[in-house]
Design a protein around this motif. Structure first.
Motif, PDB file in Angstrom:
ATOM      1  N   ARG A 110     -17.012  99.355 -70.999  1.00  0.00           N
ATOM      2  CA  ARG A 110     -16.537  99.612 -72.358  1.00  0.00           C
ATOM      3  C   ARG A 110     -17.501 100.491 -73.139  1.00  0.00           C
ATOM      4  O   ARG A 110     -17.082 101.359 -73.894  1.00  0.00           O
ATOM      5  N   TYR A 111     -18.806 100.273 -72.959  1.00  0.00           N
ATOM      6  CA  TYR A 111     -19.732 100.986 -73.833  1.00  0.00           C
ATOM      7  C   TYR A 111     -20.365 102.202 -73.179  1.00  0.00           C
ATOM      8  O   TYR A 111     -20.960 103.024 -73.859  1.00  0.00           O
ATOM      9  N   VAL A 112     -20.266 102.336 -71.840  1.00  0.00           N
ATOM     10  CA  VAL A 112     -20.775 103.541 -71.203  1.00  0.00           C
ATOM     11  C   VAL A 112     -19.603 104.428 -70.806  1.00  0.00           C
ATOM     12  O   VAL A 112     -19.572 105.617 -71.108  1.00  0.00           O
ATOM     13  N   ARG A 113     -18.609 103.841 -70.153  1.00  0.00           N
ATOM     14  CA  ARG A 113     -17.440 104.624 -69.744  1.00  0.00           C
ATOM     15  C   ARG A 113     -16.421 104.772 -70.872  1.00  0.00           C
ATOM     16  O   ARG A 113     -15.460 105.500 -70.738  1.00  0.00           O
ATOM     17  N   ARG A 114     -16.596 104.023 -71.960  1.00  0.00           N
ATOM     18  CA  ARG A 114     -15.688 104.061 -73.115  1.00  0.00           C
ATOM     19  C   ARG A 114     -14.250 103.751 -72.715  1.00  0.00           C
ATOM     20  O   ARG A 114     -13.311 104.379 -73.179  1.00  0.00           O
ATOM     21  N   ARG A 115     -14.125 102.781 -71.842  1.00  0.00           N
ATOM     22  CA  ARG A 115     -12.791 102.364 -71.424  1.00  0.00           C
ATOM     23  C   ARG A 115     -12.286 101.313 -72.394  1.00  0.00           C
ATOM     24  O   ARG A 115     -13.063 100.474 -72.829  1.00  0.00           O
ATOM     25  N   PRO A 116     -10.978 101.354 -72.723  1.00  0.00           N
ATOM     26  CA  PRO A 116     -10.476 100.304 -73.617  1.00  0.00           C
ATOM     27  C   PRO A 116     -10.605  98.922 -72.990  1.00  0.00           C
ATOM     28  O   PRO A 116     -10.662  98.794 -71.760  1.00  0.00           O
ATOM     29  N   ARG A 117     -10.623  97.925 -73.850  1.00  0.00           N
ATOM     30  CA  ARG A 117     -10.887  96.565 -73.426  1.00  0.00           C
ATOM     31  C   ARG A 117      -9.944  96.103 -72.321  1.00  0.00           C
ATOM     32  O   ARG A 117     -10.371  95.601 -71.281  1.00  0.00           O
ATOM     33  N   ARG A 118      -8.635  96.320 -72.567  1.00  0.00           N
ATOM     34  CA  ARG A 118      -7.670  95.791 -71.612  1.00  0.00           C
ATOM     35  C   ARG A 118      -7.849  96.426 -70.241  1.00  0.00           C
ATOM     36  O   ARG A 118      -7.877  95.749 -69.226  1.00  0.00           O
ATOM     37  N   GLU A 119      -8.029  97.762 -70.268  1.00  0.00           N
ATOM     38  CA  GLU A 119      -8.177  98.480 -69.014  1.00  0.00           C
ATOM     39  C   GLU A 119      -9.402  97.993 -68.247  1.00  0.00           C
ATOM     40  O   GLU A 119      -9.345  97.767 -67.033  1.00  0.00           O
ATOM     41  N   SER A 120     -10.504  97.776 -68.984  1.00  0.00           N
ATOM     42  CA  SER A 120     -11.716  97.363 -68.262  1.00  0.00           C
ATOM     43  C   SER A 120     -11.581  95.932 -67.745  1.00  0.00           C
ATOM     44  O   SER A 120     -12.135  95.603 -66.702  1.00  0.00           O
ATOM     45  N   GLU A 121     -10.812  95.102 -68.462  1.00  0.00           N
ATOM     46  CA  GLU A 121     -10.608  93.747 -67.943  1.00  0.00           C
ATOM     47  C   GLU A 121      -9.741  93.757 -66.695  1.00  0.00           C
ATOM     48  O   GLU A 121      -9.985  93.006 -65.750  1.00  0.00           O
ATOM     49  N   GLU A 122      -8.732  94.658 -66.695  1.00  0.00           N
ATOM     50  CA  GLU A 122      -7.906  94.767 -65.489  1.00  0.00           C
ATOM     51  C   GLU A 122      -8.762  95.189 -64.305  1.00  0.00           C
ATOM     52  O   GLU A 122      -8.669  94.633 -63.212  1.00  0.00           O
ATOM     53  N   LYS A 123      -9.591  96.195 -64.563  1.00  0.00           N
ATOM     54  CA  LYS A 123     -10.478  96.698 -63.506  1.00  0.00           C
ATOM     55  C   LYS A 123     -11.385  95.563 -63.003  1.00  0.00           C
ATOM     56  O   LYS A 123     -11.585  95.387 -61.802  1.00  0.00           O
TER      57      LYS A 123
END
Lengths: 247, 646
Positions: A110-123
């Motif tokens: 979330r804070y380095v790749r700037r991925r949204p929360r939901r997407e990073s949780e799926e990942k």
């Protein structure tokens, strides 16, 4: 990639000192893409320092390190670029004990790749499936066994989608019963084509998975070879001595 | 040959397939009896220790409790709760303090619903402290003075009563029967028996008069004492007078005030107007019998609060001197609420005369505070329960904004904007009048809130690789820690203004806040540094290897763990800061401890009871400090860190 002739990691005459102590002496090595290289050697031989130099956890004083075409210099941008390409797994896991397993894996996304929360949780859930512990997502690291923690650590590194994975003695702190579950994950990772540089004492793993084995002693590379040659027919006296003691 | 020495099952043994069932522990090792045996009487030495300690402890407790119940004279507390809580904050503006309290209470109540357990505990502490603050009797906000009534008896006179009145007001004096015996209360009957000779050296509350009436010591129908009632000006010239006689006992007198000034009301028993033919058993003429009830309306009485005294002197001139008729050691000050009952007391009298007046005077405001808290809690709970995700998000946002604005809002409310502001005219209240518990809590809250982030910055600075920042941090920390707080407060008082250029008029409270904050920040920095040092370096490495930059690493990884590890030390630092705020009294600010000195200096009659006042203040300090450390224990137990293991 193209400008580095297919080598994803390239070390040329790397020297490093801890104070007066000469840890790495003229180390040169190359790693190809999708290659699994195992580094072995007695303790104090500089193998951990070597891979820690590759993502700048340690600073080398002489020579050059080029990762994925990026020269490792004091330039913070280069350091960050290289850290984005490399994932690292530590002997002591180094999970963040105040965050849940899921938060451990999503934080950097979330804070380095700037991925949204939901997407990073799926990942994160996807990766937990891959390492076999999706049901532990909401727990804290302290509630998991050593083997599970190390698998979370691997998932955490993979979440950043690195091109290279560095393993610094990933099974040394584990109970014998748990070593296998971690090695299985690493084997699966190797089969999937990840470039891996592994410092380990697991000779079975080296023999089975490694493309090449590097033997280090007293800060220098003593011998490089394929597992078959290395274990069956070591050339250097020091290698022979080492292997005779551990096998 | 060795094997010969092995027993039967030693060399080869296989356990049965099932483990044996678990049994209960032997009796006397668990439960209360087990605990007592293991902890209190485990050995001879331990037994002796238990005995000796419990004897000493009981002696101590017995002595303290008997003192508190039988001897202590708590009226110094009961009559000065407002001073203890808010000091000389103007009566007319007290609603602003109460508004601040309400604001804190509502935010805390919302926060308890909305936030995680860590923050929740902190907000509960705050709420409890604020409830202590609102111990101001709500009646104190009433500006309308109750009529002053007192009783003059046949064998004693009343001391002259001094009071002020303003131009255009009408002073009304009256001698009249008490016709509201049943509805009169201690609150609306300010009046008193004035200096009853030989009987009691103090004024008595209505409840006491009522008791005397009930027991026939005072007969109401005897309100026929001939009394000359005079209104004098400050020089002692008679402005108006009226005579009450047994034939016409009910008289009254109105006087239109032409100029702000002091006045004196004087009631004298006039013997020549009564029939002295009656003689007693040995033939001496009998003194006139009966009582007169005197009532004064529309005036504010001279109270002995030093602040009021100053103000009164400025507005109305010097206080007139009067002759006191009695040997009343309270002097001629009237309208003080009584010192109920001097001397040894039974527990029943303690409850009736000491505890229940205290509770009844503070109960209403505490109940209001609790209701506000519960209502705010309930509303937030309902909104959270029945609203969707976005409602909760909004509530959280409102709460957060409320907390962020709390210091400016509190400050503006307490200090005021100056009367000229057209939109919201809040009279400005100089910070010298913020006193008592209000000042203590304000200093503590602001310096805690300000010193934590500052301390963290200095801790990070001290560890940083940049020599300039590192050296500056070390210098700051060591300089501040090397000086006693009292020195730093003197510095803040005398030196800080120079840094602000023309800031010579910088508020004293702000100067003290700067001193306290810097002092606390230096200690906080060392505490946080201790926390940072126990975080394994691997955490840093793992974070960097993931590509987090140093700020993110500190913010997400290092600080949360380090701060949690130092919660006990941090809280004890804050408790100690809370107590250290008492040092601001050295530069003339009267916080909770300093106000006691003010009370006994201003009201000489309380001088003998300064012990009681200090004990009460001690109890307040203890309650707040205890709540703070209880919260710190809870913080350690709850939250994500509780599950942490390495």
């Amino acid at each position: 990639m193209d400008n580095s002739n297919g080598y994803i990691i390239e070390l040329v005459d790397v020297n490093k000192w801890f104070g007066e102590f000469h840890v790495l002496k003229d180390v040169s090595m190359k790693v190809r893409e999708r290659e699994v290289v195992v580094v072995i050697g007695p303790s104090g031989s500089g193998k951990s320092t070597l891979i820690r130099c590759i993502n700048r956890l340690e600073e080398h004083q002489e020579g050059s390190i080029i990762v994925d075409g990026i020269e490792l210099t004091n330039d913070v941008r280069n350091i960050n670029a290289i850290r984005r390409e490399t994932g690292m797994v530590f002997q002591q896991f180094n999970l963040f004990p105040h965050l849940t397993v899921l938060e451990n894996i999503t934080l950097a996304q979330r804070y380095v790749r700037r991925r949204p929360r939901r997407e990073s949780e799926e990942k994160a859930m996807q990766l937990l499936e891959r390492v076999g512990i999706p049901e532990q997502a909401r727990k804290y690291p302290g509630q998991l066994s050593g083997g599970q923690q190390q698998r979370v650590a691997i998932a955490r590194a993979l979440a950043m989608e690195p091109k290279i994975m560095l393993f610094d003695e990933p099974t040394s702190a584990l109970d014998p019963e748990m070593i296998k579950e971690v090695l299985d994950v690493m084997k699966e990772l190797a089969r999937s084509g990840m470039t891996m540089l592994v410092v380990t004492h697991e000779m079975g793993f080296a023999r089975e998975v490694a493309d090449r084995v590097i033997f280090m002693d007293s800060g220098r590379i003593v011998e490089i070879g394929t597992p078959e040659h290395f274990f069956r027919d070591p050339q250097h006296d020091r290698t022979q001595l080492f292997l005779s003691q551990i096998l | 040959m060795m094997s010969n020495s092995y027993g039967r099952d030693e060399l080869f043994y296989v356990a049965p397939p099932e483990p044996p069932p678990s049994r209960r522990p032997p009796p006397g090792t668990v439960g209360v009896a087990g605990w007592v045996r293991a902890n209190l009487f485990s050995s001879t030495f331990n037994t002796i220790l238990t005995m000796v300690t419990s004897v000493l402890l009981s002696l101590f407790l017995w002595e303290s409790i008997t003192w508190a119940v039988a001897d202590a004279q708590w009226s110094v507390v009961i009559n000065n709760i407002q001073l203890l809580n808010v000091g000389q904050y103007p009566n007319a503006e007290l609603w602003r303090v109460e508004l601040v309290a309400v604001y804190f209470l509502m935010l805390s109540a919302m926060g308890v619903v909305l936030w995680g357990s860590m923050t929740r505990a902190a907000m509960l502490t705050l709420a409890i402290s604020v409830v202590l603050l609102v111990l101001i009797p709500i009646a104190a906000t009433a500006v309308e003075p109750a009529p002053i009534r007192f009783i003059v008896g046949h064998d004693f006179n009343a001391s002259p009563m001094r009071f002020v009145a303003n131009e255009g007001e009408t002073i009304s004096l009256a001698v009249e029967p008490i016709n509201d015996v049943d509805t009169a209360t201690d609150e609306n009957f300010t009046g008193l028996i004035e200096g009853a000779q030989g009987e009691q050296n103090s004024r008595i509350k209505w409840s006491e008069i009522r008791r005397q009436i009930d027991q026939g010591e005072i007969v109401l129908s005897d309100y026929n004492l001939p009394v000359l009632l005079q209104l004098l000006d400050a020089e002692g010239n008679v402005l108006a007078e009226v005579l009450s006689t047994p034939e016409h006992p009910v008289v009254n007198l109105d006087y239109q005030v032409e100029e702000d000034s002091w006045f004196i009301a004087n009631a004298t028993v006039v013997a020549e107007n009564v029939n002295l033919q009656e003689t007693d058993a040995i033939g001496l003429p009998m003194a006139p019998s009966g009582h007169a009830f005197i009532r004064i309306d529309n005036v504010s009485i001279y109270r002995t609060k030093p602040s009021d005294l100053e103000r009164l002197r400025e507005t109305y001139g010097e206080i007139p001197q009067v002759d006191c008729y009695t040997n009343d050691r309270l002097g001629c000050q009237t309208a003080e609420r009584s010192l109920p009952y001097l001397g040894k007391r039974s527990p029943g009298k303690y409850l009736r005369l000491q505890l229940s007046p205290y509770i009844s005077s503070v109960a209403s405001s505490v109940i209001v505070a609790i209701i506000i808290f519960v209502v705010a809690f309930g509303i937030t709970m309902l909104l959270k329960r029945f609203g969707d995700k976005s409602t909760e998000k909004w509530l959280t946002r409102i709460n957060l904004i409320g907390w962020l604005l709390i210091i400016p809002i509190t400050w503006v409310l307490l200090a005021g904007l100056g009367g000229e502001n057209p939109i919201l005219s809040l009279v400005s209240v100089p910070s010298e009048r913020w006193q008592g518990l209000l000042l203590t809590l304000l200093l503590t809250f602001i310096s805690v809130v300000a010193s934590l982030p500052l301390g963290i910055l200095f801790a990070l600075g001290r560890r940083s690789g940049l020599p300039v920042i590192g050296t500056f941090s070390v210098l700051f920390i060591e300089l501040i820690r090397g000086a006693p707080l009292i020195t730093i407060l003197f510095f803040a008082k005398n030196i800080v203004p120079f840094f602000f250029g023309s800031g010579a008029d910088l508020d004293d409270v702000i100067r003290m806040l700067i001193g306290l904050t810097l002092f606390s920040a230096a200690y906080q920095a060392e505490i946080v540094r201790g926390g940072l040092q126990i975080i394994p370096h691997g955490q840093n490495e793992a974070s960097m290897a993931l590509g987090l930059n140093p700020y993110q690493t500190n913010y997400f990884i290092i600080l949360p763990q380090a701060l949690r590890a130092v919660i006990p030390a941090t809280m004890s630092q804050f408790v100690s800061l809370f107590k250290d705020t008492s040092l601001v009294s050295i530069i003339g600010l009267f916080e909770l401890l300093g106000i006691v000195e003010l009370i006994v200096n201003g009201q000489q009659q309380y001088r003998p009871f300064v012990r009681e006042a200090y004990v009460y203040v001690g109890i307040i300090y203890f309650v707040i400090a205890f709540v703070m450390s209880a919260v710190s224990r809870r913080l350690e137990e709850t939250g994500s860190g509780a599950a942490r293991r390495r």
